[in-house]
Design an enzyme around this catalytic site. Structure first.
Site, short mmCIF file in Angstrom:
data_model
loop_
_atom_site.label_atom_id
_atom_site.label_comp_id
_atom_site.label_asym_id
_atom_site.label_seq_id
_atom_site.Cartn_x
_atom_site.Cartn_y
_atom_site.Cartn_z
N HIS A 18 -1.86 13.13 5.19
CA HIS A 18 -2.61 12.41 6.13
C HIS A 18 -3.96 12.01 5.83
CE1 HIS A 18 -0.23 15.58 8.67
NE2 HIS A 18 0.18 14.73 9.14
N LYS A 42 5.07 21.81 22.76
CA LYS A 42 5.04 22.35 21.20
C LYS A 42 4.28 23.44 21.07
CE LYS A 42 6.07 18.43 17.95
NZ LYS A 42 5.50 17.64 17.01
N ARG A 91 6.87 8.27 4.86
CA ARG A 91 7.02 8.82 3.43
C ARG A 91 8.28 8.53 3.06
NH1 ARG A 91 6.05 14.46 6.42
NH2 ARG A 91 7.30 13.19 7.62
N SER A 129 3.22 18.96 7.32
CA SER A 129 2.46 20.24 7.81
C SER A 129 3.64 21.39 7.96
CB SER A 129 2.09 19.73 9.28
OG SER A 129 1.00 18.78 8.93
#
Ligand code: PNS
Length: 178
Positions: A18, A42, A91, A129
């Protein structure tokens, strides 16, 4: 005209991937606002306030970066900021479908907002993460993958001693000969 970009995400917690995107974005845009989503559905490891504090510390040397939180639609938040760009990191090919859907939905909701995809350094192309949390939870090292203060915070939350354990081989069972 000054260009404000918004870089939204969960950042639970921020990784060096990030940060790589943030520093690339800060060179490209006049202002980059890192926006942490307040999402009650979440169950994050870190609270919104803590994620914000962690991110502020991690980005304090980048002058044109601000950290904020938001809820509701990203396009509404971006409009309030007068941002014209949404930054997202890409990514691998596996990111593409989700990112493509989001970018096109956001464009449908607000055609004046442009999504710009940026690739992090290949060093971080596998990093997430979720994986970082899993590795720390299982006692592995995340050195070099997150800032030092994040590794320490993860170790504290996930109950490992230092976050720097590097297992080079299987653990010896008690009574086993060397
Ligand atoms: O890091 P993440 O969890 O992949 O980030 C996802 C995020 C925060 C960018 C996305 O969930 C989002 O923008 N949520 C805000 C709600 C919204 O605008 N939804 C419609 C967008 S398609």
């Amino acid at each position: 005209m000054k260009v404000t970009a918004v870089y939204p995400g969960s950042f639970d917690p921020v990784t060096n991937g990030h940060l790589d995107i943030i520093s690339r974005g800060s060179r490209l845009f006049d202002r980059i606002v890192v926006a942490i989503l307040k999402n009650p559905e979440k169950e994050p490891l870190f609270s919104l306030e803590e994620r914000k504090r962690i991110l502020e510390r991690a980005t304090r040397r980048i002058p044109n970066v601000r950290v904020d939180t938001f809820d509701g639609l990203l396009v509404d938040y971006a409009r309030r900021l007068k941002a014209s760009v949404i930054v997202r990191g890409l990514r691998a090919l596996s990111d593409f479908e989700y990112e493509f859907q989001m970018a096109l939905m956001n464009r449908r909701l607000d055609s004046t907002l442009e999504t710009v995809f940026m690739m992090p350094s290949e060093t971080y192309s596998y990093l997430s993460s979720r994986l970082v949390k899993e590795v720390v939870r299982l006692g592995g090292s995340v050195e070099g993958l997150v800032p030092v203060h994040v590794a320490a915070r993860l170790s504290k939350s996930l109950g490992t001693a230092s976050g720097k354990t590097v297992r080079k081989g299987p653990r010896k069972r008690s009574g086993e000969k060397r």
